[in-house]
Design an enzyme around this catalytic site. Structure first.
Site, mmCIF file in Angstrom:
data_model
loop_
_atom_site.group_PDB
_atom_site.id
_atom_site.type_symbol
_atom_site.label_atom_id
_atom_site.label_comp_id
_atom_site.label_asym_id
_atom_site.label_seq_id
_atom_site.Cartn_x
_atom_site.Cartn_y
_atom_site.Cartn_z
ATOM 1 N N CYS A 31 3.029 -26.122 20.573
ATOM 2 C CA CYS A 31 1.713 -26.203 21.239
ATOM 3 C C CYS A 31 1.590 -25.368 22.501
ATOM 4 O O CYS A 31 0.744 -24.476 22.555
ATOM 5 C CB CYS A 31 1.402 -27.667 21.541
ATOM 6 S SG CYS A 31 1.142 -28.618 20.042
ATOM 7 N N ARG B 74 10.057 -24.671 16.843
ATOM 8 C CA ARG B 74 9.080 -23.606 17.097
ATOM 9 C C ARG B 74 9.134 -23.203 18.572
ATOM 10 O O ARG B 74 9.015 -24.034 19.451
ATOM 11 C CB ARG B 74 7.669 -24.073 16.700
ATOM 12 C CG ARG B 74 7.515 -24.171 15.181
ATOM 13 C CD ARG B 74 6.145 -24.681 14.767
ATOM 14 N NE ARG B 74 6.051 -26.131 14.820
ATOM 15 C CZ ARG B 74 5.019 -26.821 14.330
ATOM 16 N NH1 ARG B 74 3.998 -26.208 13.775
ATOM 17 N NH2 ARG B 74 4.999 -28.145 14.411
ATOM 18 N N GLY C 37 13.932 -25.925 34.403
ATOM 19 C CA GLY C 37 14.756 -25.814 33.196
ATOM 20 C C GLY C 37 14.604 -24.470 32.526
ATOM 21 O O GLY C 37 14.237 -23.482 33.169
ATOM 22 N N GLU D 187 5.520 -34.766 20.130
ATOM 23 C CA GLU D 187 6.594 -34.894 19.142
ATOM 24 C C GLU D 187 7.752 -35.639 19.786
ATOM 25 O O GLU D 187 8.024 -35.484 20.966
ATOM 26 C CB GLU D 187 7.041 -33.511 18.669
ATOM 27 C CG GLU D 187 6.029 -32.898 17.725
ATOM 28 C CD GLU D 187 6.408 -31.497 17.261
ATOM 29 O OE1 GLU D 187 7.586 -31.144 17.306
ATOM 30 O OE2 GLU D 187 5.500 -30.764 16.857
HETATM 31 N N1 LIG Z 1 2.805 -30.723 16.674
HETATM 32 C C1 LIG Z 1 2.269 -31.248 17.749
HETATM 33 O O1 LIG Z 1 2.934 -31.840 18.597
HETATM 34 C C2 LIG Z 1 0.776 -31.173 17.965
HETATM 35 C C3 LIG Z 1 0.175 -32.018 18.925
HETATM 36 C C4 LIG Z 1 -1.185 -31.937 19.103
HETATM 37 C C5 LIG Z 1 -1.948 -31.032 18.369
HETATM 38 N N2 LIG Z 1 -1.330 -30.215 17.473
HETATM 39 C C6 LIG Z 1 -2.176 -29.309 16.703
HETATM 40 O O2 LIG Z 1 -2.370 -29.870 15.405
HETATM 41 C C7 LIG Z 1 -2.425 -28.848 14.417
HETATM 42 C C8 LIG Z 1 -1.354 -29.073 13.346
HETATM 43 O O3 LIG Z 1 -0.098 -28.964 13.981
HETATM 44 P P1 LIG Z 1 1.254 -29.434 13.250
HETATM 45 O O4 LIG Z 1 2.331 -29.332 14.269
HETATM 46 O O5 LIG Z 1 1.013 -30.727 12.554
HETATM 47 O O6 LIG Z 1 1.400 -28.266 12.179
HETATM 48 P P2 LIG Z 1 2.392 -28.227 10.915
HETATM 49 O O7 LIG Z 1 2.678 -26.800 10.686
HETATM 50 O O8 LIG Z 1 3.506 -29.198 11.098
HETATM 51 O O9 LIG Z 1 1.479 -28.784 9.723
HETATM 52 C C9 LIG Z 1 0.382 -28.102 9.189
HETATM 53 C C10 LIG Z 1 0.292 -28.445 7.711
HETATM 54 O O10 LIG Z 1 -0.933 -27.920 7.188
HETATM 55 C C11 LIG Z 1 -0.676 -27.496 5.856
HETATM 56 N N3 LIG Z 1 -1.739 -26.589 5.414
HETATM 57 C C12 LIG Z 1 -1.956 -25.290 5.742
HETATM 58 N N4 LIG Z 1 -3.045 -24.821 5.104
HETATM 59 C C13 LIG Z 1 -3.538 -25.832 4.376
HETATM 60 C C14 LIG Z 1 -4.654 -25.981 3.513
HETATM 61 N N5 LIG Z 1 -5.484 -24.956 3.264
HETATM 62 N N6 LIG Z 1 -4.860 -27.177 2.920
HETATM 63 C C15 LIG Z 1 -4.017 -28.191 3.156
HETATM 64 N N7 LIG Z 1 -2.942 -28.128 3.951
HETATM 65 C C16 LIG Z 1 -2.714 -26.960 4.557
HETATM 66 C C17 LIG Z 1 0.708 -26.853 5.936
HETATM 67 O O11 LIG Z 1 1.303 -26.761 4.672
HETATM 68 C C18 LIG Z 1 1.420 -27.831 6.876
HETATM 69 O O12 LIG Z 1 2.075 -28.856 6.147
HETATM 70 C C19 LIG Z 1 -2.282 -27.530 15.170
HETATM 71 O O13 LIG Z 1 -3.548 -27.034 15.479
HETATM 72 C C20 LIG Z 1 -1.573 -27.941 16.443
HETATM 73 O O14 LIG Z 1 -1.834 -27.083 17.520
HETATM 74 C C21 LIG Z 1 -0.006 -30.282 17.234
#
Ligand SMILES: NC(=O)c1ccc[n+]([C@@H]2O[C@H](COP(=O)([O-])OP(=O)(O)OC[C@H]3O[C@@H](n4cnc5c(N)ncnc54)[C@H](O)[C@@H]3O)[C@@H](O)[C@H]2O)c1
Length: 440
Positions: free
Chosen positions: A266, A334, A259, A158
């Site tokens: 994550c 988060r 820090g 991010e």
């Molecule tokens: N945020 C990061 O930097 C990052 C990096 C790498 C991997 N990940 C992984 O990617 C995944 C998503 O993370 P994120 O940060 O994008 O989460 P997030 O919470 O920002 O987004 C998840 C989205 O999924 C939607 N959702 C939930 N249930 C649903 C359903 N049944 N149908 C359709 N949409 C649905 C939610 O409304 C939400 O908008 C997680 O497993 C996380 O660990 C995140």
């Protein structure tokens, strides 16, 4: 190619936008009607540098659509990505209910052959569960439609998500069919024109790779925080030690800043989930458990320094806090260390004034909602008006070279607590400040 991304959060929206940028026709789907409504109005629900322009451009070019109905969203797709959240469950393991709900809906509604891709971070063995869930629904429909399940963990950061996605260090693909590998290669090839960064492996290894990567990075952070805490005890300076060890190529400079600990969506949940996965298979992951414990304690080290300076009872004290987001470049809060530091100070009677360039709404509406004695202001100097000290918690660039005379004029006493170890890179003692940092 026709691509559908299910879940339009940080990962789903960025992935969808970047695939559409390469000329694919992408549908991003989400269960949250407000999010989809906003996206259809051109309002981007999260802050991520470069994302808004990319989304708006591709919507205009008709390469990017947003839908609420899953069946409709996948009807033309060749590849469907699952990018929904996998939050920490009550026992610390990854909660797969959203992933499996999506798998069920795919099985109920798919109308042609598909490659289904787990992009969410999921425990080893999840692809098998996704496959079984889809198959069960197809069987109930007496359908013999074919599909593959692939693991394609996401490594974007991010704050730099677009550039990470557009120029990936590697694209890890775990699959068990040649067709799936071929399709994934076709989709990702435009992202690495100069040389191949495609790493093909079996599905379980791909699922494990994501946890191993995050656990390694979290380990570096907790290791350095532990060294910093020892430095304080023995009279060494963690910052000099950091430079001393980082010059060794086997160690490197990245991720060894002491820090206030790691946060975000994550590392905390993935480190915890990995210990749970190990336990499930009868292995006690001692090192990774310790990484998490060190981090939990580290979040409060700066608050302890404040208590040491101002006393156990902070009633009557006001602290000006710079930074709420778990890291710069994002509005994501988060598991942000700021939440823990602020709650600790407020619990001891302190008042907080705070400024963050992007995360104030997140704080107000979710993570610090309902906590009294927090005032949100619009500029970094306003925060300091009549405050007893400045506390730096997120290393946004605008905090790096501030006007020190202005800081001194505004603060009641010229005291700075730097939770990011010399992020304010000046000799603050010589500028007349009482300066506290982690690791010295
Ligand atoms: N945020 C990061 O930097 C990052 C990096 C790498 C991997 N990940 C992984 O990617 C995944 C998503 O993370 P994120 O940060 O994008 O989460 P997030 O919470 O920002 O987004 C998840 C989205 O999924 C939607 N959702 C939930 N249930 C649903 C359903 N049944 N149908 C359709 N949409 C649905 C939610 O409304 C939400 O908008 C997680 O497993 C996380 O660990 C995140």
């Amino acid at each position: 190619m026709n691509i559908t991304v299910i879940g339009s959060g940080y990962v789903g929206l960025v992935s969808g936008a970047c695939f559409s940028e390469m000329g694919n026709r992408v549908t991003c789907m989400d269960i949250d009607p407000v999010k989809i409504e906003k996206l259809n109005q051109g309002i981007i629900p999260i802050f991520e540098p470069g994302l808004e322009q990319m989304v708006l451009k591709n919507v205009k070019n008709k390469n990017l659509l947003f839908k609420i109905n899953l069946g409709e969203a996948i009807s033309d797709a060749e590849i469907v990505f699952i990018a929904v959240g996998t939050p920490m469950g009550e026992d610390g393991s990854a909660d797969l209910q959203y992933v499996l709900a999506v798998a069920k809906s795919i099985g109920e509604t798919m109308v042609k052959e598909l490659v289904v891709v787990d992009k969410s971070t999921v425990p080893v063995g999840t692809a098998d569960q996704v496959k079984a869930t889809i198959q069960k629904e197809l069987d109930l429909r007496n359908s013999d439609l074919q599909f593959d399940v692939v693991s394609n963990p996401e490594f974007l950061k991010e704050g730099a998500a677009i550039s990470d996605f557009m120029k990936p260090d590697r694209v890890v693909i775990g699959a068990d069919s040649e067709i799936a590998f071929k399709k994934m290669k076709e989709l990702y090839s435009p992202f690495f024109r100069s040389h191949d960064r495609f790493i093909a492996m079996d599905i379980r290894s791909a699922e494990m790779t994501k946890y191993a990567a995050n656990a390694m990075l979290a380990t570096k952070i907790s290791f350095m925080n532990e060294i910093a805490n020892i430095c304080e005890k023995v009279g060494a300076d963690a910052n000099q030690v950091r430079i001393g060890i980082g010059s060794d190529q086997r160690i490197g400079y990245s991720f060894i800043y002491p820090g206030v600990g790691y946060g975000g969506s994550c590392f905390p949940k993935d480190v915890m989930a990995l210990t749970k996965i190990a336990k499930e298979y009868g292995y006690k992951a001692q090192l990774i458990t310790a990484v998490e414990k060190v981090n939990d304690a580290q979040k409060l080290v700066i608050a302890q320094k404040i208590v040491k300076r101002f006393g156990e009872d902070l009633t009557g004290c006001t602290f000006g806090i710079w930074g709420l987001a778990f890291k710069p470049g994002t509005d994501d809060m988060r598991e942000a260390p700021s939440i823990y530091v602020i709650k600790e100070l407020v619990k001891r009677g302190a008042k907080i004034k705070t400024y963050d360039p992007k995360a104030v709404n997140e704080a107000k509406e979710h993570y610090l909602k309902g906590i009294k004695n927090i005032e949100y202001v619009d500029s970094k100097y306003e925060v300091l008006k009549n405050a007893d000290a400045l506390v730096l918690l997120t290393e946004w660039k605008e905090f790096r070279s501030p006007d020190f005379e202005e800081i001194k004029t505004q603060l009641k006493t010229p005291v700075i607590f730097d939770g990011r170890n010399q992020y304010i890179a000046y000799d603050l003692q010589n500028k007349g400040f009482e300066y506290y940092r982690i690791g010295k």
